[in-house]
Design an enzyme around this catalytic site. Structure first.
Site, PDB file in Angstrom:
ATOM      1  N   LYS A  70       0.865  -1.192   0.000  1.00  0.00           N
ATOM      2  CA  LYS A  70       0.000   0.000   0.000  1.00  0.00           C
ATOM      3  C   LYS A  70       0.894   1.232   0.000  1.00  0.00           C
ATOM      4  CE  LYS A  70      -2.368   1.766   3.622  1.00  0.00           C
ATOM      5  NZ  LYS A  70      -3.455   2.079   4.569  1.00  0.00           N
ATOM      6  N   ALA A 224      -1.713   9.473  16.060  1.00  0.00           N
ATOM      7  CA  ALA A 224      -0.247   9.527  15.957  1.00  0.00           C
ATOM      8  C   ALA A 224       0.259   8.343  15.148  1.00  0.00           C
ATOM      9  CB  ALA A 224       0.375   9.524  17.353  1.00  0.00           C
TER      10      ALA A 224
END
Ligand code: NAD
Length: 330
Positions: A70, A224
């Site tokens: 990806k 995060a």
């Protein structure tokens, strides 16, 4: 298997074939395979730009018979385009043939929501009723959709965003979609009331204070996912059972990356990876009053297991295959 054609699969084709219940099953299985050591998955590689970054996420899952990569960006200042966009390529590990090139944006949103859902299934209290959201952009929607599958007892959502209109819109959407109560909130009020807290902002300094987090809260720390990003007061991490999706990635780019670099926490403060919990090797919640944190950075195996399920469904019959765009690269 002999192949000639590579399928080009769009987000609307994926959306018609694959939803959150499918994603939750795929991601739980992906975490299990990862926990069993059955996945080859180097940590993601980052290119950094002035306004964002591009990550490359390769994986091979031999027991699923699939490999792939990806490519995904994060540009938090995008206005017309989404913050996160992705492309997934699926490869036959036997020959290296490119089976499909497909949209990865919808799958990314879905698998990230599904990761939060699986984490809540194993780490949150079963009687969780109130979910707080800090940041209500694209990922927040799939976080709520996922939570409502594994923690269907949720009856109330409190939402905080820097953009107050976005928080109101999220509440209208969530209340209508899930038949729950939903109200805009300050960060402090949302955190103080939460059984499950979802942080999903691009923040680079803590937006959740330790004293706001009550005993028994489970936190899905989603935002995060790059060096320098953090959403939680490090004191929360010191008193919580912290479960990473992958220690190596999380220590480089997850919620724990900044406090680790500052020496405020050490590896001993981290309980385990989510794969250890899903396989039953570790129990992360031992008491109802324990604070638990899932530090999600996003694993390539989540993407590939969802992408494979989509590919298998969309190419399962001659009729289905005929409706897809295909290309001969060579
Ligand atoms: N862990 C993972 O697997 C994973 C996957 C995808 C995205 N992400 C990360 O999740 C974050 C959100 O992604 P998104 O696609 O939803 O982005 P988005 O831009 O659609 O939404 C982010 C929202 O956060 C709000 N926000 C920013 N700072 C805030 C603050 N201090 N307090 C409250 N709200 C605040 C923004 O106004 C916006 O509505 C990004 O940091 C992205 O990198 C993580």
């Amino acid at each position: 298997m002999a192949h000639n054609d590579t399928y080009l699969i769009t987000s609307s084709e994926i959306e018609a074939a694959f939803g959150m219940p499918d994603a939750v099953k795929c991601v739980e299985n992906a975490f299990r395979l990862y926990g069993e050591g059955k996945v080859q998955m180097p940590p993601k590689v980052y290119l950094t730009f002035e306004k964002g970054d591009l990550r490359c996420m390769p994986v091979h899952a031999p027991t699923l018979g699939i490999a792939g990569v990806k490519n995904v960006n994060v540009h938090a200042t995008n206005r017309e385009l989404p913050t996160v966009m992705a492309l997934i390529s699926l490869v036959d590990p036997e020959t290296g043939f490119p089976l499909a090139v497909m949209d990865g944006t919808y799958i990314t949103n879905l698998r990230t929501g599904a990761a939060g859902a699986v984490a809540a299934k194993y780490l949150a209290r079963q009687d969780a009723e109130v979910a707080g959201f800090l940041g209500v952009g694209r990922q927040a929607q799939t976080q709520l959709d996922g939570l409502m599958i594994t923690r269907p007892g949720i009856r109330k959502v409190l939402a905080c965003d820097l953009d107050a209109e976005k928080a109101r819109a999220f509440c209208r959407w969530g209340a209508e979609r899930h038949g729950i109560e939903a109200a805009p909130s300050s960060a402090e009020a949302a955190v103080r009331a939460s059984d499950i807290l979802v942080t999903v902002t691009p923040a680079r300094e803590p937006i959740v204070r330790d004293e706001w987090v009550r005993p028994g809260t489970h936190i899905n720390a989603i935002g995060a996912d790059a060096p320098g990003k953090q959403e939680l007061d490090p004191s929360i991490l010191r008193r919580a059972q912290v479960v990473t999706d992958n220690w190596e990635q999380a220590s480089h780019s997850g919620e724990i990356n900044v406090p680790l670099a500052q020496g405020l926490i050490t590896r001993e403060d981290i309980a385990c990876d989510i794969g250890d919990v899903v396989t039953g090797r570790k129990t992360a919640r031992s008491r109802p009053d324990q604070v638990t944190v899932f530090d999600s950075t996003g694993l390539a195996v989540q993407d590939i297991s969802c992408a494979l399920a989509v590919y298998a469904k969309l190419t399962s019959t001659e009729g289905a295959r005929a409706s897809l765009t295909r290309i001969r690269f060579f």
